[in-house]
Design a protein around this motif. Structure first.
Motif, PDB file in Angstrom:
ATOM      1  N   GLU A  65      32.175 -59.007  42.474  1.00 44.70           N
ATOM      2  CA  GLU A  65      31.204 -60.072  42.519  1.00 44.70           C
ATOM      3  C   GLU A  65      31.249 -60.884  43.858  1.00 44.70           C
ATOM      4  O   GLU A  65      30.205 -61.737  43.997  1.00 44.70           O
ATOM      5  CB  GLU A  65      31.579 -61.479  41.671  1.00 44.70           C
ATOM      6  N   TYR A  66      31.869 -60.312  44.855  1.00 43.84           N
ATOM      7  CA  TYR A  66      31.728 -60.793  46.167  1.00 43.84           C
ATOM      8  C   TYR A  66      32.155 -59.940  47.455  1.00 43.84           C
ATOM      9  O   TYR A  66      33.159 -58.982  47.105  1.00 43.84           O
ATOM     10  CB  TYR A  66      32.887 -62.129  46.249  1.00 43.84           C
ATOM     11  N   VAL A  67      31.246 -59.888  48.171  1.00 44.23           N
ATOM     12  CA  VAL A  67      31.574 -58.827  49.354  1.00 44.23           C
ATOM     13  C   VAL A  67      31.297 -59.733  50.699  1.00 44.23           C
ATOM     14  O   VAL A  67      30.290 -60.203  51.027  1.00 44.23           O
ATOM     15  CB  VAL A  67      30.708 -57.615  49.478  1.00 44.23           C
ATOM     16  N   ASP A  68      32.317 -59.880  51.490  1.00 43.59           N
ATOM     17  CA  ASP A  68      32.362 -60.444  52.811  1.00 43.59           C
ATOM     18  C   ASP A  68      31.843 -59.467  53.986  1.00 43.59           C
ATOM     19  O   ASP A  68      31.563 -58.162  53.780  1.00 43.59           O
ATOM     20  CB  ASP A  68      33.624 -61.195  52.941  1.00 43.59           C
ATOM     21  N   SER A  69      31.656 -59.770  54.975  1.00 44.85           N
ATOM     22  CA  SER A  69      31.435 -59.010  56.199  1.00 44.85           C
ATOM     23  C   SER A  69      32.225 -57.882  56.590  1.00 44.85           C
ATOM     24  O   SER A  69      31.773 -56.888  56.879  1.00 44.85           O
ATOM     25  CB  SER A  69      31.225 -60.094  57.672  1.00 44.85           C
ATOM     26  N   THR A  70      33.572 -58.113  56.150  1.00 51.22           N
ATOM     27  CA  THR A  70      34.636 -57.144  56.508  1.00 51.22           C
ATOM     28  C   THR A  70      34.051 -55.973  55.358  1.00 51.22           C
ATOM     29  O   THR A  70      34.188 -54.934  55.841  1.00 51.22           O
ATOM     30  CB  THR A  70      35.961 -57.716  56.264  1.00 51.22           C
ATOM     31  N   GLY A  71      33.915 -56.401  54.272  1.00 50.11           N
ATOM     32  CA  GLY A  71      33.810 -55.385  53.267  1.00 50.11           C
ATOM     33  C   GLY A  71      32.423 -54.549  53.494  1.00 50.11           C
ATOM     34  O   GLY A  71      32.455 -53.481  53.215  1.00 50.11           O
ATOM     35  N   LEU A  73      24.489 -58.008  49.541  1.00 53.54           N
ATOM     36  CA  LEU A  73      24.128 -56.594  50.388  1.00 53.54           C
ATOM     37  C   LEU A  73      22.695 -56.715  51.065  1.00 53.54           C
ATOM     38  O   LEU A  73      22.496 -56.119  52.046  1.00 53.54           O
ATOM     39  CB  LEU A  73      24.124 -55.688  49.528  1.00 53.54           C
ATOM     40  N   SER A  74      21.928 -57.194  50.426  1.00 57.01           N
ATOM     41  CA  SER A  74      20.614 -57.458  50.791  1.00 57.01           C
ATOM     42  C   SER A  74      20.473 -58.553  52.016  1.00 57.01           C
ATOM     43  O   SER A  74      19.908 -57.940  53.257  1.00 57.01           O
ATOM     44  CB  SER A  74      19.710 -57.903  49.706  1.00 57.01           C
ATOM     45  N   ILE A  75      21.230 -59.624  52.117  1.00 57.84           N
ATOM     46  CA  ILE A  75      21.305 -60.263  53.348  1.00 57.84           C
ATOM     47  C   ILE A  75      21.977 -59.664  54.590  1.00 57.84           C
ATOM     48  O   ILE A  75      21.468 -59.741  55.577  1.00 57.84           O
ATOM     49  CB  ILE A  75      22.054 -61.779  52.891  1.00 57.84           C
ATOM     50  N   GLY A  76      23.028 -58.713  54.086  1.00 62.55           N
ATOM     51  CA  GLY A  76      23.539 -57.898  55.150  1.00 62.55           C
ATOM     52  C   GLY A  76      22.684 -56.800  55.476  1.00 62.55           C
ATOM     53  O   GLY A  76      23.462 -55.833  56.416  1.00 62.55           O
ATOM     54  N   CYS A  77      21.726 -56.476  54.925  1.00 63.29           N
ATOM     55  CA  CYS A  77      20.656 -55.592  55.482  1.00 63.29           C
ATOM     56  C   CYS A  77      21.201 -54.097  55.162  1.00 63.29           C
ATOM     57  O   CYS A  77      20.921 -53.009  55.593  1.00 63.29           O
ATOM     58  CB  CYS A  77      20.615 -55.493  56.909  1.00 63.29           C
ATOM     59  N   LEU A  78      22.305 -54.043  53.982  1.00 67.96           N
ATOM     60  CA  LEU A  78      23.082 -52.747  53.551  1.00 67.96           C
ATOM     61  C   LEU A  78      21.959 -52.050  52.887  1.00 67.96           C
ATOM     62  O   LEU A  78      22.191 -50.701  52.605  1.00 67.96           O
ATOM     63  CB  LEU A  78      24.354 -52.830  53.118  1.00 67.96           C
ATOM     64  N   PHE A 103      19.774 -49.004  53.914  1.00 65.17           N
ATOM     65  CA  PHE A 103      20.388 -47.918  54.336  1.00 65.17           C
ATOM     66  C   PHE A 103      21.364 -47.126  53.721  1.00 65.17           C
ATOM     67  O   PHE A 103      21.461 -46.051  53.606  1.00 65.17           O
ATOM     68  CB  PHE A 103      21.359 -48.459  55.594  1.00 65.17           C
ATOM     69  N   ILE A 104      21.652 -47.811  52.507  1.00 67.14           N
ATOM     70  CA  ILE A 104      22.742 -47.270  51.474  1.00 67.14           C
ATOM     71  C   ILE A 104      22.335 -47.409  50.124  1.00 67.14           C
ATOM     72  O   ILE A 104      21.895 -48.524  49.812  1.00 67.14           O
ATOM     73  CB  ILE A 104      24.133 -48.106  51.691  1.00 67.14           C
ATOM     74  N   PRO A 105      22.108 -46.339  49.489  1.00 64.90           N
ATOM     75  CA  PRO A 105      21.520 -46.443  48.223  1.00 64.90           C
ATOM     76  C   PRO A 105      22.289 -47.192  47.112  1.00 64.90           C
ATOM     77  O   PRO A 105      23.564 -47.238  47.232  1.00 64.90           O
ATOM     78  CB  PRO A 105      21.573 -45.037  47.853  1.00 64.90           C
ATOM     79  N   CYS A 106      21.676 -48.066  46.366  1.00 69.83           N
ATOM     80  CA  CYS A 106      22.395 -48.976  45.817  1.00 69.83           C
ATOM     81  C   CYS A 106      21.605 -49.359  44.266  1.00 69.83           C
ATOM     82  O   CYS A 106      20.495 -49.433  44.276  1.00 69.83           O
ATOM     83  CB  CYS A 106      22.434 -50.433  46.199  1.00 69.83           C
ATOM     84  N   THR A 107      22.168 -49.232  43.242  1.00 65.03           N
ATOM     85  CA  THR A 107      21.696 -49.456  41.795  1.00 65.03           C
ATOM     86  C   THR A 107      22.336 -50.533  41.205  1.00 65.03           C
ATOM     87  O   THR A 107      23.480 -50.542  41.237  1.00 65.03           O
ATOM     88  CB  THR A 107      21.760 -47.929  41.142  1.00 65.03           C
ATOM     89  N   GLN A 108      21.690 -51.253  40.400  1.00 65.63           N
ATOM     90  CA  GLN A 108      22.033 -52.336  39.737  1.00 65.63           C
ATOM     91  C   GLN A 108      22.884 -51.970  38.462  1.00 65.63           C
ATOM     92  O   GLN A 108      22.589 -50.683  37.916  1.00 65.63           O
ATOM     93  CB  GLN A 108      21.240 -53.606  39.623  1.00 65.63           C
ATOM     94  N   LYS A 109      23.655 -52.930  37.862  1.00 63.13           N
ATOM     95  CA  LYS A 109      24.060 -52.550  36.483  1.00 63.13           C
ATOM     96  C   LYS A 109      23.177 -52.054  35.503  1.00 63.13           C
ATOM     97  O   LYS A 109      21.746 -52.760  35.596  1.00 63.13           O
ATOM     98  CB  LYS A 109      25.029 -53.625  36.210  1.00 63.13           C
ATOM     99  N   PRO A 110      23.258 -51.175  34.604  1.00 55.61           N
ATOM    100  CA  PRO A 110      22.144 -50.824  33.572  1.00 55.61           C
ATOM    101  C   PRO A 110      21.481 -51.906  32.874  1.00 55.61           C
ATOM    102  O   PRO A 110      20.256 -52.094  32.901  1.00 55.61           O
ATOM    103  CB  PRO A 110      22.951 -50.165  32.548  1.00 55.61           C
ATOM    104  N   GLU A 111      22.226 -53.027  32.500  1.00 56.11           N
ATOM    105  CA  GLU A 111      21.609 -54.086  31.842  1.00 56.11           C
ATOM    106  C   GLU A 111      20.712 -54.622  32.647  1.00 56.11           C
ATOM    107  O   GLU A 111      19.601 -55.441  32.151  1.00 56.11           O
ATOM    108  CB  GLU A 111      22.621 -55.156  31.360  1.00 56.11           C
ATOM    109  N   ALA A 112      20.922 -54.770  33.969  1.00 62.03           N
ATOM    110  CA  ALA A 112      20.001 -55.366  35.157  1.00 62.03           C
ATOM    111  C   ALA A 112      18.648 -54.529  35.304  1.00 62.03           C
ATOM    112  O   ALA A 112      17.620 -54.980  35.465  1.00 62.03           O
ATOM    113  CB  ALA A 112      20.698 -55.773  36.431  1.00 62.03           C
TER     114      ALA A 112
END
Length: 258
Positions: A47-53, A84-89, A92-101
């Motif tokens: 539920e949380y990813v900081d700049s290091t992550g 991740l969107s704010i961090g502009c990832l 560049f990196i394929p991301c998919t949301q949870k199936p329910e989303a």
């Protein structure tokens, strides 16, 4: 000892921050150095990813791309996707949301027929050639490079099962192209196997991970016994995310398979 395969699902069950990101990075470094070509980070529970992550994810993605591989994120929560969107990832990196989303894949309307259909035999003695043939067809469709990569891997898992679980080591791949989706069916004449869409396979050291990988790479996966005779059908559906299968693509695909 870490066993590395061509495609690995890595579960992430804690937030990625200054203290946890380095631990995951060490694990991913070993996977990349071991020759893995496809890594899927299962972000369920994050539920949380900081700049290091974010920096760690970006660095590992670049390392894999430099080796001809791909890293992507699956089961991403709404909050994590926003970060991740704010961090502009996400660009560049394929991301998919949870199936329910994301929502379930709508079934095809009754009477709808494919715009193009093709069946090829799986070469049990040379699966690499079969995968190359598969890629030739996929690049003709409105799929991104990442989606071609993923569908090749997903269908590759299905082809391997056809060869492994069939006495004659034989199977067929059928491609059906519709306006909004691609449907690939891998069919064999083995003893037959089925698994419900909400049923989790039981992995062992050598088997059981392929179904989970296919489910993460495709928008929908159905695995069931053939209605008549012996054998299994693995049906993989991939939606065209950006545009449909237009006239230009039809002509190109038709010429490619002629």
């Amino acid at each position: 000892m870490l066993i590395v395969s061509d495609c690995m699902l890595v579960p992430v069950r804690s937030d990625l921050d200054l203290t946890t990101a380095p631990v995951l990075r060490q694990h991913l470094d070993r996977i990349v150095e071991g020759g893995c070509k496809r890594v899927i980070l299962d972000m369920d529970g994050v539920e949380y990813v900081d700049s290091t992550g974010m920096a760690m994810i970006l660095a590992e993605s670049r390392a894999m791309r430099n080796r001809g591989g791909l890293l992507s994120l699956a089961n991403v929560s709404e909050n994590t996707m926003r970060a991740l969107s704010i961090g502009c990832l996400t660009s560049f990196i394929p991301c998919t949301q949870k199936p329910e989303a994301v929502g379930a894949v709508a079934p095809l309307k009754p009477g709808v027929t494919p715009k193009r259909r093709l069946t090829i035999k799986i070469d049990a003695g040379n699966l690499e050639a079969s995968r190359a043939r598969l890629r030739e067809l996929l690049v003709m469709l409105p799929l991104t490079d990442e989606e071609v990569f993923d569908m090749t891997l997903a269908a590759g898992e299905a082809m391997g099962n056809c060869v492994l679980h069939t006495p004659e080591a034989c199977g067929f791949l059928t491609f059906a192209v519709f306006d909004d989706r691609l449907v690939i069916e891998a069919v064999d004449n083995g003893p037959g196997f089925s698994i419900a869409s909400d049923e989790e396979p039981v992995p062992t050291l050598e088997h059981g991970r392929g179904i989970k990988i296919m489910r993460l790479l495709c928008d929908k996966v159905d695995i069931f016994r053939k209605p008549t005779g012996n054998g299994t059908v693995a049906r993989m559906t991939k939606l065209f995310s950006s545009r449909g299968f237009g006239p230009v693509e039809e002509e190109s695909w038709e010429a490619k398979i002629a």
